[in-house]
Design an enzyme around this catalytic site. Sequence first.
Site, mmCIF file in Angstrom:
data_model
loop_
_atom_site.group_PDB
_atom_site.id
_atom_site.type_symbol
_atom_site.label_atom_id
_atom_site.label_comp_id
_atom_site.label_asym_id
_atom_site.label_seq_id
_atom_site.Cartn_x
_atom_site.Cartn_y
_atom_site.Cartn_z
ATOM 1 C CB SER A 124 -0.964 -0.040 1.189
ATOM 2 O OG SER A 124 -1.941 0.960 1.103
ATOM 3 C CG HIS A 159 -5.439 -1.095 -1.207
ATOM 4 N ND1 HIS A 159 -5.088 -2.266 -0.579
ATOM 5 C CD2 HIS A 159 -4.828 -0.088 -0.527
ATOM 6 C CE1 HIS A 159 -4.299 -1.980 0.459
ATOM 7 N NE2 HIS A 159 -4.122 -0.677 0.505
#
Length: 234
Positions: A124, A159
């Site tokens: 991330s 994501h």
Amino acid sequence: MGPIIAMGGGGFSMEPENPLLDQYVLKQSGKKKPKVCFVSTASGDSVDYIRRFYRAFKKLDCEPSRLTLFPPPTSDLEDYVMDKDIIYVGGGNTKNLVALWKAWELDRIFRKAWEEGKVLAGISAGAICWFEEAVTDSVPGRISRVEGLGFLEGSACPHFDGQEERRPGFHRLLREGAIGDGVAADDGAALHFLGKELKQVVTSRPRAKAYRLQRRGDRVVERELESVYLGEKG
């Protein structure tokens, strides 16, 4: 230059029962028992996050350690970092991560580590920070652009399939000209760069994908990248 393993999502924090991506990261050092250092800046050095790292990596064949800024482990961060084989950066707020690293000169130190062949990896925020720019939710309420460290060219988005606002947000930023062409990774997908070149995409989930996105006039072209599933097939 060493490898950069940019995970859109996954690893010990998202897939505690699926170590495929973490095992893959460890293998890239070429060491039998690599020294892997978890950098938790983006989470504000969350104690729970650090505990989960140790819980996961103590089960793997490595020497785990951590680098915190609240407080730092030593006054000589460069010496501390250069003693490691792998830098593994956790998720959280990318904007804060970049700002704090620059204040502590970790951007320079990590670049030196990378140029000397160390493995840089992350999930991330810890994945997109290495690029020139990235798609982030660091600012509450909307998907926006954030400046990265510029080790890798272009933009990046994590994501991609795991948060419903990510894909349309990246497309919107591209159409508006607010961000440049780049790559995106689903949860469970990792972009493996060797130096600045994309070597391959690996996944811990059979259906996880990664993509290259480009603006063409007033539309966005999204192309799926070939990937290799790390688990057993069939």
